[in-house]
Design a protein around this motif. Sequence first.
Motif, PDB file in Angstrom:
ATOM      1  N   GLU A 120       0.831  -1.204   0.000  1.00  0.00           N
ATOM      2  CA  GLU A 120       0.000   0.000   0.000  1.00  0.00           C
ATOM      3  C   GLU A 120       0.870   1.260   0.000  1.00  0.00           C
ATOM      4  O   GLU A 120       0.528   2.268  -0.600  1.00  0.00           O
ATOM      5  N   PHE A 188      -3.928  -0.129   5.492  1.00  0.00           N
ATOM      6  CA  PHE A 188      -3.444  -1.433   5.968  1.00  0.00           C
ATOM      7  C   PHE A 188      -2.388  -1.419   7.068  1.00  0.00           C
ATOM      8  O   PHE A 188      -2.191  -2.407   7.727  1.00  0.00           O
ATOM      9  N   ARG A 202      -5.793  -8.949   7.184  1.00  0.00           N
ATOM     10  CA  ARG A 202      -5.975  -8.830   5.727  1.00  0.00           C
ATOM     11  C   ARG A 202      -7.248  -8.036   5.418  1.00  0.00           C
ATOM     12  O   ARG A 202      -8.232  -8.125   6.138  1.00  0.00           O
ATOM     13  N   GLY A 204      -7.279  -4.889   5.534  1.00  0.00           N
ATOM     14  CA  GLY A 204      -7.286  -3.822   6.525  1.00  0.00           C
ATOM     15  C   GLY A 204      -7.295  -2.392   6.001  1.00  0.00           C
ATOM     16  O   GLY A 204      -7.399  -1.453   6.799  1.00  0.00           O
ATOM     17  N   SER A 205      -7.214  -2.187   4.683  1.00  0.00           N
ATOM     18  CA  SER A 205      -7.286  -0.802   4.199  1.00  0.00           C
ATOM     19  C   SER A 205      -8.666  -0.211   4.476  1.00  0.00           C
ATOM     20  O   SER A 205      -8.806   1.015   4.632  1.00  0.00           O
ATOM     21  N   ASP A 206      -9.676  -1.060   4.527  1.00  0.00           N
ATOM     22  CA  ASP A 206     -11.022  -0.584   4.906  1.00  0.00           C
ATOM     23  C   ASP A 206     -10.986   0.036   6.302  1.00  0.00           C
ATOM     24  O   ASP A 206     -11.675   1.010   6.583  1.00  0.00           O
TER      25      ASP A 206
HETATM   26  N1  ASP Z   1      -3.602  -5.345   0.580  1.00  0.00           N
HETATM   27  C1  ASP Z   1      -4.112  -5.880   1.797  1.00  0.00           C
HETATM   28  C2  ASP Z   1      -4.747  -7.235   1.525  1.00  0.00           C
HETATM   29  O1  ASP Z   1      -4.727  -7.720   0.411  1.00  0.00           O
HETATM   30  C3  ASP Z   1      -5.050  -4.952   2.492  1.00  0.00           C
HETATM   31  C4  ASP Z   1      -6.223  -4.459   1.689  1.00  0.00           C
HETATM   32  O2  ASP Z   1      -6.228  -4.530   0.456  1.00  0.00           O
HETATM   33  O3  ASP Z   1      -7.176  -3.963   2.293  1.00  0.00           O
HETATM   34  O4  ASP Z   1      -5.238  -7.837   2.452  1.00  0.00           O
END
Ligand code: ASP
Length: 456
Positions: A120, A188, A202, A204-206
């Motif tokens: 990220e 993330f 995983r 975690g960007s949310d």
């Molecule tokens: N890149 C990370 C994942 O694949 C986090 C995300 O995309 O939210 O889990």
Amino acid sequence: MKVCKFGGSSVADAAQVCKVCDIMLADRQRRVVVVSAPGKRGKSDTKVTDMLISLAEKALEGYDIDKDLEAIVERYASIQRDLGLDDAIAKEIADDLQTRVASDKSDRGAFLDLLKAAGEDNSAKLVAAALRKRGAAAAYVNPAKAGMLLEGEMGDATLCDVSYGFLHDSIERVLWQPDNPIVVFPGFFGVNRDGKITTFPRGGSDITGAILSAAMKAECYENFTDVDTVYAVDPRVVPDVHHGISEMTYREMRELAYAGFGVFHDEAVMPAFRAGIPINIRNTNHPEAPGTWIVPNRRVDSCKVVGIASDSDFVHVYVDKYMMNREVGFGRKLLQIFEEEGVAFEHMPTGIDNITLILRGSKFPPDVQDRVLRRIKSDLKPDNIICERDHALIMVVGEGMQHTVGTAARATRALAEGGVNIELINQDASEISIMFGVRESERAKAVQVLYHEFFA
Ligand code: ASP
């Protein structure tokens, strides 16, 4: 102000990054953007995060990783080239990855998180450069420097509450710079008190997006993905589903997410939920679509049921003992056995002489099951004890059920007419959902008949 988050498929290649820029520049209220690592470009592609995990594992085992590293650098370089951005950015990303790979490997978890976060982090640098190429002011903000302080285990961290103030102040400082830049923030990850880069679970960007929405007291949190709407049932179970959810409350979402609805990880919405910020799930590939709103409260109209979710792999432990209702402490002793074995239960419907504990199968492996059943038999002397795997739960969810007579009747009639045997029914006093227990083999049929009853 709006905080936006774009998932992996929205930054998978240059064409997708262009869409992100279009969306950000189309509304001046969109001042903060959180990005994921590049995701899959097609069915057979690999997400950059998965490539990074495999690279880190190989590096930890001492294998040669040159090819893996090259492949990751190339994912970013191809986006840089196709966007016509300066080569220096790809070089900066390659150097960053080299530095991470060469860093201390004595703490396995810390090394893995450092590598995972690169996905990220470098994605945000690219998106900031892409926005600048379009003539917009954009500033990459580093989560560790901005005060995204995390605690708990590597790879499964949670936010320290003090972070909200730090993040608010750091982001405000950037937003108020003379050229009013858009803040580009990698999702993330954050940093722990030892100064080590640490990631959320995983997806975690949310969580990052929800945290920034709360920190900035945003008017809304726009979460861009690749669907026009959240459907009322899982399209894998009901392929002809056409009914999208235009609006649901946080409570409805929580009930649906509990039973396997892939809207959001429950934890992801908590910061936005606590701050009362509406979430709008939208489609990067079709930004005209209004998407699905998740709101603190909604006016309940004719749509009493908003969605139907189902989940597998539940275990029923049925304990029966004549005159159980007279035996003081029976329930406590039973639950204590589960507690001492470290097993959480999900539901506990009771009869006069029986209690059923419903557990998640993954949390109740066969060896623990054997121990627990033996202890129940010896400590509680039940007349009968039955343990069955392969059960499913179906949740029919909607705030409007509180004020409507007959929803349960309609659901049970539909299931009966569909030939589905209901093993268990549960409705708690909040009346926001009705839960049905059925055999796993009847799960899909149950969801289908309920969908046709309430939505067709
Ligand atoms: N890149 C990370 C994942 O694949 C986090 C995300 O995309 O939210 O889990």
